[in-house]
Scaffold this motif. Structure first.
Motif, PDB file in Angstrom:
ATOM      1  N   ALA A 293     -21.532 -16.725   7.221  1.00  0.00           N
ATOM      2  CA  ALA A 293     -22.891 -16.190   7.138  1.00  0.00           C
ATOM      3  C   ALA A 293     -23.514 -16.434   5.763  1.00  0.00           C
ATOM      4  N   ASP A 294     -22.736 -16.285   4.707  1.00  0.00           N
ATOM      5  CA  ASP A 294     -23.275 -16.442   3.355  1.00  0.00           C
ATOM      6  C   ASP A 294     -23.573 -17.893   3.004  1.00  0.00           C
ATOM      7  N   VAL A 335     -21.673 -12.844  11.584  1.00  0.00           N
ATOM      8  CA  VAL A 335     -21.002 -11.789  10.820  1.00  0.00           C
ATOM      9  C   VAL A 335     -19.742 -11.292  11.518  1.00  0.00           C
ATOM     10  N   ARG A 348     -23.675  -1.210  13.933  1.00  0.00           N
ATOM     11  CA  ARG A 348     -23.938  -2.643  13.818  1.00  0.00           C
ATOM     12  C   ARG A 348     -25.438  -2.934  13.774  1.00  0.00           C
ATOM     13  N   ASP A 351     -26.333  -2.826  10.327  1.00  0.00           N
ATOM     14  CA  ASP A 351     -25.465  -3.592   9.420  1.00  0.00           C
ATOM     15  C   ASP A 351     -26.312  -4.508   8.528  1.00  0.00           C
ATOM     16  N   ARG A 353     -25.469  -6.921   6.691  1.00  0.00           N
ATOM     17  CA  ARG A 353     -25.049  -8.321   6.738  1.00  0.00           C
ATOM     18  C   ARG A 353     -25.719  -9.050   7.899  1.00  0.00           C
ATOM     19  N   ALA A 356     -29.375  -9.441   7.144  1.00  0.00           N
ATOM     20  CA  ALA A 356     -29.650 -10.474   6.145  1.00  0.00           C
ATOM     21  C   ALA A 356     -29.743 -11.858   6.774  1.00  0.00           C
ATOM     22  N   VAL A 357     -29.029 -12.088   7.860  1.00  0.00           N
ATOM     23  CA  VAL A 357     -29.066 -13.392   8.517  1.00  0.00           C
ATOM     24  C   VAL A 357     -30.355 -13.565   9.318  1.00  0.00           C
TER      25      VAL A 357
END
Length: 454
Positions: A293-294, A335, A348, A351, A353, A356-357
Motif C-alpha cells: 500500500a505504501d 492493506v 476497518r 482504518d 491505512r 489513505a489509499v
C-alpha cells in the motif's frame, strides 16, 4: 413467436420428474453450499436481525426453518428472512450473463417449501435447477437495459422463487405458468435503493422469495395470472427494459443445452461483483511485482458501465457504501490482503491505512469493456508506484466466473471461512457434508451467538 411464459413453465414443471444428471446435481449442491456460506453470517446482522424481531408475531405455523432466529414457521416467513440474510454480506452467487443473484430468492423459497412439505433433497435440487434456469433466461431477455433502473435480483428473483417453490409443491405446467404470471406482476427492486443510504438492498431478494412463494401457493390453490405478462405490450419486459424482450436469445437451447446452473459465478470477494475484475487484476500485479500500500502513488481502473456508475464511490461512511466502493475495496485489498467479511467491520471502515489509499484510486468508463458487458466482466489497470514505475494490466475475467471457476476445494474453503465463526467448526463440517453428499434436507442450524445469548 411462441409465448415465452408457456415454454418456460413447461420446461420448469418438467423438472419434477426429469432425469437429474450427476453433473447437474453436483452444481446444484454447489449452489446450496454457497447459499449457506453467504446466508449464515447474514443471520447475525441487520436488516435480517431487525426484521426477525419485527416480524416475530407474523411467523405462523409450519415446518420451514428461519435461520435468523432458529424458529420454525410458515413458508413465506422463512423464505423472506432467509433470503434477506443471504444477501447481507454480498457473498451470494451470480448468473454472469444476466447479472442476477439467483441463489438468494430461489433457494430460500425452495428450501422453505421443501421443509414445510417434507420433501426430499432430490426434490429441492430439482427445484433449484428449474428456478435458476427460468430466472437466468428471463434475465437474458431484458438485460442489459433492465439494469439501468432495476435490481434484477428483486425483479426476476421473484419469478425464480415462484418457479422453485412450484416445483416443490408439485405444480403441473398449467399451474406453473400461472405462478410465473402472478410472480411477474409482484416483482420489484429499484437501483436507487443501493446507490444511497438504507438497508433496502437485502430486502430485494427477501421480498422476491416471499412474493414468489406466495405466487406458487396461490397457483396451487387455483389462482390464475395473465399468461402474456412477460412479453405483452405493457408486460414485464416492456415495463422494465428497452423493448418487449429478446425472447429468441433467451429461449435458445432451452431444454437442450446444459442447464444454466452449471455455469454460475461464485463470489471470491465480499463486495459488489462489478469490482471483482479490478481486485483480481490488482492481486495479479501484486503477486508479480511485490508492492504494498505504501508503494502506490496512483491506481486507475478502466471498467464497464456498472463499475463506473455504481462503484465509483471515493467517499464512504457506511458498510453498504463500502461494499459498493471500488476505492474502499481496493484500499482494503492493499492493506488487508483480501476483501472478506472482516474488511467491513466498524474498525476497518475507520482504518486510516485504508482511507489513505482511497484518494489514490480513480475509475473511468472503458468503451471497449462497456460494449462487451455483460458477457465479459473485465478491467484495465494502471498502477503508478512511488518509485516512478508504471504497471499496466488487463484482467479479462473474474475468479469465480464460469471461465475461471472456484474449485470444489475453493468453495469448501469459502464455506468454512464464513460458516465456522457463526456455527462452530464441527457443525459447519457436518452441514457441509450434508449439503455435498446428503440425501436429507438441511434442518435447523444453531448459531453460536444465539447460544451465548440464551
Amino acid at each position: 413467436m411462441d409465448n415465452p411464459l408457456i415454454r418456460l413453465a413447461g420446461y420448469a414443471a418438467g423438472w419434477r420428474a426429469a432425469p437429474l444428471p450427476g453433473l447437474v446435481e453436483h452444481h446444484a449442491r454447489r449452489a446450496l453450499v454457497d447459499w449457506f456460506a453467504a446466508m449464515l453470517p447474514g443471520c447475525l446482522q441487520p436488516p435480517a436481525t431487525l426484521l426477525a424481531a419485527a416480524l416475530a408475531g407474523e411467523r405462523g405455523s409450519g415446518g420451514a426453518f428461519c435461520y435468523v432466529d432458529g424458529e420454525a414457521g410458515g413458508i413465506r416467513h422463512a423464505a423472506l428472512l432467509n433470503a434477506v440474510a443471504s444477501h447481507v454480506v454480498e457473498f451470494d452467487d451470480i448468473h454472469r450473463d444476466s447479472g442476477l443473484h439467483p441463489g438468494g430468492p430461489t433457494i430460500a423459497a425452495a428450501l422453505a417449501a421443501a421443509q414445510a412439505r417434507g420433501a426430499s433433497m432430490e426434490t429441492l435440487l430439482r427445484a433449484v435447477v428449474a428456478g435458476y434456469e427460468v430466472g437466468g433466461r428471463i434475465g437474458l431477455a431484458i438485460q442489459p437495459s433492465h439494469y439501468r433502473n432495476w435490481h434484477i435480483t428483486g425483479t426476476v428473483g421473484t419469478i425464480c422463487a415462484a418457479v422453485s417453490a412450484s416445483v416443490v409443491l408439485g405444480l403441473d405446467a398449467t399451474r406453473m405458468a400461472h405462478a410465473i404470471a402472478t410472480a411477474a406482476t409482484m416483482a420489484g427492486g429499484l437501483q436507487q435503493a443501493f446507490r444511497g443510504e438504507g438497508m433496502s438492498k437485502p430486502m430485494h431478494p427477501g421480498h422476491a422469495a416471499e412474493a414468489g412463494a406466495l405466487a406458487a401457493l396461490a397457483a396451487s390453490g387455483g389462482v390464475t395470472g395473465a399468461l402474456d405478462v412477460l412479453h405483452g405490450p405493457v408486460g414485464f419486459a416492456a415495463a422494465t427494459s428497452e423493448d418487449a424482450g429478446k425472447w429468441d436469445r433467451a429461449l435458445a437451447g432451452l431444454g437442450e443445452a446444459v442447464p444454466l446452473i452449471t455455469g454460475i459465478t461464485f463470489k471470491n470477494h465480499g463486495c459488489c461483483g462489478h469490482i471483482f475484475a479490478a481486485l483480481d487484476g490488482l492481486d495479479a500485479l501484486r503477486a508479480q511485482h511485490g508492492f504494498g500500500a505504501d508503494d502506490v502513488a496512483a491506481i486507475h481502473v478502466g471498467g464497464y458501465g456498472p463499475t463506473k456508475d455504481i462503484c465509483d464511490r471515493p467517499e464512504v461512511s457506511t458498510e453498504q457504501q463500502a461494499r459498493f466502493s471500488l476505492q474502499y475495496c481496493v484500499g482494503a485489498l492493499m492493506v488487508l490482503g483480501g476483501v472478506r467479511v472482516a474488511a467491513f467491520t466498524p474498525e476497518r471502515l475507520a482504518d486510516p491505512r485504508i482511507r489513505a489509499v482511497m484518494p489514490r484510486v480513480t475509475v473511468s468508463l472503458d468503451p471497449e469493456l462497456a460494449s462487451a458487458y455483460p458477457a465479459r466482466r473485465a478491467a484495465r489497470l494502471r498502477v503508478t508506484l512511488a518509485d516512478g514505475r508504471v504497471l499496466d494490466h488487463f484482467q479479462p475475467t473474474r475468479k469465480g466466473d464460469p471461465d475461471a471457476p472456484l474449485t470444489d476445494a475453493d468453495l469448501a474453503a469459502k464455506f468454512r471461512e464464513l460458516a465456522v465463526p457463526v456455527v462452530g467448526a464441527p457443525p459447519a463440517e457436518a452441514l457441509l457434508e450434508a449439503l455435498t453428499k446428503g440425501t436429507a434436507l438441511p434442518g435447523r442450524v444453531a448459531l453460536l451467538a444465539r447460544a451465548r445469548a440464551a
